[in-house]
Design an enzyme around this catalytic site. Structure first.
Site, mmCIF file in Angstrom:
data_model
loop_
_atom_site.group_PDB
_atom_site.id
_atom_site.type_symbol
_atom_site.label_atom_id
_atom_site.label_comp_id
_atom_site.label_asym_id
_atom_site.label_seq_id
_atom_site.Cartn_x
_atom_site.Cartn_y
_atom_site.Cartn_z
ATOM 1 N N GLU A 296 -1.932 6.806 -6.600
ATOM 2 C CA GLU A 296 -1.023 5.619 -6.268
ATOM 3 C C GLU A 296 -0.973 5.331 -4.701
ATOM 4 O OE1 GLU A 296 2.567 6.614 -8.334
ATOM 5 O OE2 GLU A 296 3.519 5.438 -6.524
ATOM 6 N N GLU B 118 8.356 1.998 0.493
ATOM 7 C CA GLU B 118 9.513 2.496 -1.160
ATOM 8 C C GLU B 118 10.531 2.762 0.019
ATOM 9 O OE1 GLU B 118 8.859 4.972 -4.474
ATOM 10 O OE2 GLU B 118 7.894 5.828 -3.313
#
Length: 593
Positions: free
Chosen positions: A141, A146
């Site tokens: 990933e 974020e």
């Protein structure tokens, strides 16, 4: 409208994911995929799909993802992703480029403004498209950005692998503070190649994850990934300090998404693969800035517009053929695979002759004998098919392929002259018209299981129905296939038949040549317990066959005759064959309900 982004040309020696070049070389970077969000309404369906539903998404998240305009839309040159609280429940959106934008290596950048509020958890990230190394985290990933609302302005970039992820305390990542991340747009990007992934905000490098050249557990990033854009609410990280009880909505705005790669992509052509002579047809390939396009077409195709662009309109000629496009930049040339286009031929006149030999006298049919069988073809008065069948279930056959496609939607009458050895006749012959997809209409088959005993050429006739089964394309026929002694009930052994005068015709064309054949009326059709036929001559044989060629009933033709098979015949399709004294045959399809 946003400013159009041009190709970047690099003329210095750079490291990592940017090209190494020599003094004599120029290295390029190509914009291979982008969404500038210039249309209003729903996001473009050719670029984006949605993950939808709830169920906490493995992180105890609160939201349910939807694909409605409440939670995502495009307006004023921007994409809006909005988390909304309704009656105490959160909904949001998660856009994915999976199977519509998938890349191995490149620069992926997203210009965005982040939502405000404790409990928000927006993300710009990537997941593997094919999961070739297994489920998360084995296949990896890449979190490009974020942010958690309880820690405003702190931007996180992270790589997750089987060896390095948060649950076991080995995650690899870094953070950078962008004070106005929730009030201004910033560009969040990675640059990814076979050696490393670099994380950037506004072109400022803040983290590098390097390939250790061990196993996939440390570096699964040699497979294609796709992009995700979403706002989660709450969850293990976003909700670590709770969710603001007064918060009812939160929005992430995205100004653009752009993907660059260092090599020209192999172009993929889109367009119609079946056309008619004279049709105007558009062929296109993905737009890449800073390249020239060179299209090639078969003889007889005329370019109408767009000759040196990624989208060209042409007027198609008479012949089938292939389309190809080349992309050329100052650095490279990339060429597409051939895109095959079939011309659909519209027959004229009453008959369309299917040849057995060409103008030079060479047989134009091929064999598909199947394992355990042998077939050879030779010339005589017609074409002689000599066969040795040891495995009928492998469907021994011969095949003729048309140069293009032929529209037989009006030419539904098929006629064929066949000469058999009356002592060693085949058990069954089937003549199929296969469409461009290899389909036949299994409810409308031309089967012959009874042959004349004269040892001479006899004509066999069948008329296909005008209605298909919904998949079969009688207007786009690619080949004729003739089976001999095929299927589970085919006869083993050696034999030969001779074929000539195969043609398709307008219904009724051949009727004048079959004066000895009875004119028959069948009712009811579909039928239940009895099948009646009227108007039949007194001589000849009538047979009812199932779809594998077995004779269910046989009798002599006569006025007002009927077949009575109460409780003996399963529901399905059957074939009624009428054979006159000379061996000429007609076949009708009937249905038992």
């Amino acid at each position: 409208m946003k400013r159009v982004i041009k190709i970047f040309l690099c003329c210095t020696v750079l490291l990592g994911s940017v090209f190494l070049v020599s003094a004599q070389q120029t290295s390029c970077k190509y914009l291979v995929w982008a969404d500038e969000f210039e249309q209003s309404g729903a996001p473009l369906t050719n670029k984006w799909d949605y993950d939808t539903g709830g169920g906490d998404w493995g992180n105890n998240e609160l939201q349910t993802y939807t694909n409605t305009r409440t939670n995502s839309w495009v307006e004023g040159g921007k994409l809006f992703i909005k988390a909304v609280k309704t009656n105490g429940n959160w909904s949001s959106a998660r856009l994915v480029s999976r199977k519509k934008g998938d890349w191995l290596y490149g620069r992926i950048e997203v210009k965005a403004k982040l939502p405000v509020g404790k409990g928000t958890w927006p993300a710009i990230w990537m997941l593997p498209t094919d999961w070739e190394y297994g489920n998360w985290p084995s296949s990896g990933e890449i979190d490009i950005m974020e942010h958690v609302g309880y820690d405003p302005g702190v931007i996180h970039g992270t790589a997750h692998t089987e060896a390095y992820y948060h649950s076991i305390g080995t995650q690899k990542g870094a953070s950078v503070t962008i004070a106005d991340a929730q009030s201004a747009f910033h560009v969040y990007a990675i640059e990814w190649n076979a050696e490393k992934i670099d994380w950037y905000v506004d072109d400022q490098l803040y983290f590098t994850f390097s390939n250790e050249h061990k196993t996939y557990k440390e570096w699964p990033f040699d497979k294609r990934f796709h992009l995700l854009l979403n706002i989660a609410m709450g969850g293990n990280w976003g909700g670590a300090q709770g969710v603001d009880a007064n918060l009812t909505e939160a929005t992430m705005e995205v100004d653009y998404v752009r993907v660059y790669q260092q090599n020209l992509p192999t172009p993929v052509i889109e367009g119609k693969n079946t056309v008619k002579q004279g049709d105007e047809v558009v062929f296109s390939t993905a737009k890449v800035d800073g390249v020239t396009y060179s299209w090639t077409f078969p003889d007889g195709v005329k370019v109408v517009s767009g000759e040196n662009t990624n989208e060209v309109k042409v007027q198609w000629g008479a012949a089938s053929g292939s389309v190809q496009v080349s992309l050329k930049s100052d650095c490279q040339t990339a060429q597409s695979a051939f895109f095959k286009v079939n011309t659909i031929e519209n027959p004229s006149g009453k008959k369309y002759i299917v040849p057995f030999v060409n103008s030079e006298g060479t047989i134009v049919w091929t064999t598909e004998a199947g394992t355990g069988n042998q077939i050879s073809l030779s010339k005589n008065e017609g074409m002689v098919v000599t066969y040795s069948v040891g495995e009928p279930a492998n469907n021994p056959a011969i095949v003729y392929e048309f140069p293009g496609l032929v529209d037989f939607s009006q030419y539904r009458e098929i006629a064929l002259m066949i000469k058999v050895d009356p002592v060693n006749a085949p058990s069954v012959i089937r003549i199929d018209l296969e469409d461009k997809n290899g389909n036949v209409n299994l409810n409308d088959l031309f089967k012959i299981s009874s042959f004349g005993s004269s040892g001479q050429f006899l004509q066999y006739l069948y008329q296909f129905g005008s209605n298909s089964d919904g998949k079969y394309l009688l207007n786009e026929i690619k080949r004729v296939k003739i089976y001999f002694n095929y299927g589970l009930f085919g006869k083993k052994g050696n034999g030969s038949v001779e074929l000539k005068d195969l043609y398709m015709a307008l219904p009724g064309t051949t009727g004048t040549k079959l004066t000895e054949l009875p004119t028959i009326g069948v009712y009811p059709n579909p039928f239940t317990d009895e099948l009646h036929f009227t108007g039949a001559a007194s001589s000849g044989v009538l047979q009812l066959l199932n779809t594998v060629g077995q004779v269910i009933w046989q009798g002599t033709l006569g006025e007002n005759s009927s077949i009575r098979l109460k409780n003996k015949l399963p529901a399905g399709v059957y074939f009624l064959q009428i054979t006159d004294r000379s061996g000429q045959m007609q076949t009708l399809r009937v249905i038992r309900q």
